[in-house]
Design a protein around this motif. Structure first.
Motif, short mmCIF file in Angstrom:
data_model
loop_
_atom_site.label_atom_id
_atom_site.label_comp_id
_atom_site.label_asym_id
_atom_site.label_seq_id
_atom_site.Cartn_x
_atom_site.Cartn_y
_atom_site.Cartn_z
N MET A 1 0.84 -1.19 0.00
CA MET A 1 0.00 0.00 0.00
C MET A 1 0.88 1.25 0.00
O MET A 1 1.81 1.35 0.81
N THR A 2 0.65 2.17 -0.93
CA THR A 2 1.40 3.42 -0.96
C THR A 2 0.59 4.54 -0.34
O THR A 2 -0.64 4.47 -0.27
N GLY A 3 1.26 5.57 0.10
CA GLY A 3 0.58 6.69 0.71
C GLY A 3 1.51 7.46 1.62
O GLY A 3 2.74 7.41 1.45
N THR A 4 0.95 8.13 2.61
CA THR A 4 1.71 8.98 3.52
C THR A 4 1.38 8.64 4.96
O THR A 4 0.22 8.38 5.29
N PHE A 5 2.40 8.62 5.80
CA PHE A 5 2.16 8.53 7.24
C PHE A 5 3.17 9.39 7.98
O PHE A 5 4.20 9.80 7.42
N TYR A 6 2.84 9.68 9.22
CA TYR A 6 3.68 10.53 10.06
C TYR A 6 4.15 9.73 11.27
O TYR A 6 3.32 9.19 12.01
N LEU A 7 5.46 9.64 11.46
CA LEU A 7 6.03 9.02 12.64
C LEU A 7 6.23 10.11 13.70
O LEU A 7 6.87 11.13 13.43
N ILE A 53 -4.87 6.41 13.64
CA ILE A 53 -3.83 6.70 14.62
C ILE A 53 -3.35 5.38 15.21
O ILE A 53 -4.16 4.51 15.56
N HIS A 54 -2.03 5.23 15.33
CA HIS A 54 -1.44 3.98 15.78
C HIS A 54 -0.44 4.26 16.90
O HIS A 54 0.26 5.28 16.88
N VAL A 55 -0.36 3.35 17.87
CA VAL A 55 0.50 3.53 19.03
C VAL A 55 1.23 2.22 19.33
O VAL A 55 0.81 1.15 18.90
N SER A 56 2.32 2.33 20.10
CA SER A 56 3.01 1.13 20.57
C SER A 56 2.29 0.59 21.80
O SER A 56 1.25 1.12 22.21
N ASN A 57 2.86 -0.43 22.42
CA ASN A 57 2.27 -0.99 23.63
C ASN A 57 2.85 -0.37 24.89
O ASN A 57 2.69 -0.91 25.98
N LEU A 58 3.51 0.79 24.76
CA LEU A 58 4.05 1.49 25.91
C LEU A 58 3.15 2.67 26.27
O LEU A 58 2.62 3.36 25.39
N THR A 59 3.00 2.91 27.56
CA THR A 59 2.07 3.91 28.07
C THR A 59 2.30 5.28 27.44
O THR A 59 1.35 6.00 27.12
N ARG A 60 3.55 5.66 27.24
CA ARG A 60 3.84 7.02 26.79
C ARG A 60 3.31 7.33 25.40
O ARG A 60 2.97 8.48 25.11
N GLY A 143 -6.38 7.93 3.49
CA GLY A 143 -5.69 9.12 3.96
C GLY A 143 -4.52 8.77 4.86
O GLY A 143 -4.27 7.60 5.16
N PRO A 144 -3.76 9.78 5.28
CA PRO A 144 -2.56 9.55 6.08
C PRO A 144 -2.85 8.94 7.45
O PRO A 144 -3.93 9.12 8.02
N ALA A 145 -1.86 8.23 7.96
CA ALA A 145 -1.89 7.69 9.32
C ALA A 145 -0.88 8.45 10.17
O ALA A 145 0.13 8.96 9.66
N LYS A 181 7.65 12.93 8.43
CA LYS A 181 6.70 12.60 7.36
C LYS A 181 7.35 11.63 6.37
O LYS A 181 8.43 11.88 5.85
N ILE A 182 6.63 10.52 6.10
CA ILE A 182 7.11 9.47 5.20
C ILE A 182 6.08 9.27 4.09
O ILE A 182 4.87 9.25 4.35
N ALA A 183 6.56 9.12 2.85
CA ALA A 183 5.66 8.86 1.73
C ALA A 183 6.21 7.74 0.86
O ALA A 183 7.43 7.52 0.81
#
Length: 232
Positions: A1-7, A53-60, A143-145, A181-183
């Protein structure tokens, strides 16, 4: 899948303040400054569409994502693969020798020795593969993640997976709540921007550590990141 996401790196924690090697789950929550940083992301993304929106398994990361998720009416999706690179027996240490040991390992990873590891810790190859599994599975068709992760995980992945950067870009300083930003798509990911979002109340990043500008091929300055920046 191509597109844009933000780390996005998580907000400030107590471990960041003391320069601790802090990678285990669930980890500490945000400081008050970290919560302010998290809230400021709502304005940062105000004019940017967000599909997930995506998160790790750490509280922060959960706490950092919460204000933006509430503003957009989105439920963050947890992925253990977005966690920080495990440091094994050095977990929780902040002494100079331990931090220097991790710095030396990280430099070897950037030079290509990605199977090296600390006792009980992860290799760069393992960290990259489980991060790949998450990022390459993102549905970007709507759309972006926005992906909330950790300092070493973000920098290592960008350095090793973006086709328009040199691996040495992984030595760049990354602020809490910096936005990268990654594309593109698998095998064609490109670093589009690296917004440090430096808190004016804090000291500026170390000399020689500006955010990389997009170009055909981005080379990093020879930055020497601080201990609390490298991992956590």
């Amino acid at each position: 899948m191509t597109g844009t996401f933000y780390l996005v790196r998580h907000g400030e924690t107590s471990s960041n303040l003391i320069g601790a090697l802090d990678t285990a789950a669930p980890g500490p929550g945000l400081t008050e400054r970290g919560r302010e940083q998290a809230r400021s992301l709502v304005a940062h993304f105000r004019d940017i569409p967000i599909a997930s929106i995506h998160v790790s398994n750490l509280t922060r990361t959960h706490q950092t994502a919460a204000p933006l998720a509430a503003d957009r009416g989105l439920e963050p999706i947890e992925h253990a693969g977005l966690r920080e690179v495990g440091v094994g027996e050095l977990e929780g240490r902040s002494d100079h020798a331990s931090v220097a040991t991790y710095h030396a390992l990280y430099r070897r990873w950037l030079s290509g020795e990605i199977d090296d590891r600390l006792p009980g810790g992860e290799s760069a190859r393992e960290a990259l593969e489980r991060t790949d599994a998450v990022l390459c599975s993102l549905d970007l068709s709507h759309g972006p993640a926005v992906v909330f992760s950790h300092g070493s995980t973000i920098r290592l992945w960008v350095a090793m997976r973006c086709v328009n950067v040199e691996p040495s870009v992984g030595a760049r300083f990354i602020e809490n709540t910096a936005v990268v930003k990654i594309a593109g798509g698998r095998g064609t990911w490109r670093l589009e921007s690296w917004d440090q979002r430096t808190d004016p109340a804090r000291d500026a990043p170390p000399a020689g550590s500006p955010a990389p500008a997009p170009s055909d091929r981005v080379a990093a300055a020879d930055a020497s990141p601080s201990g609390h920046d490298v991992v956590a």
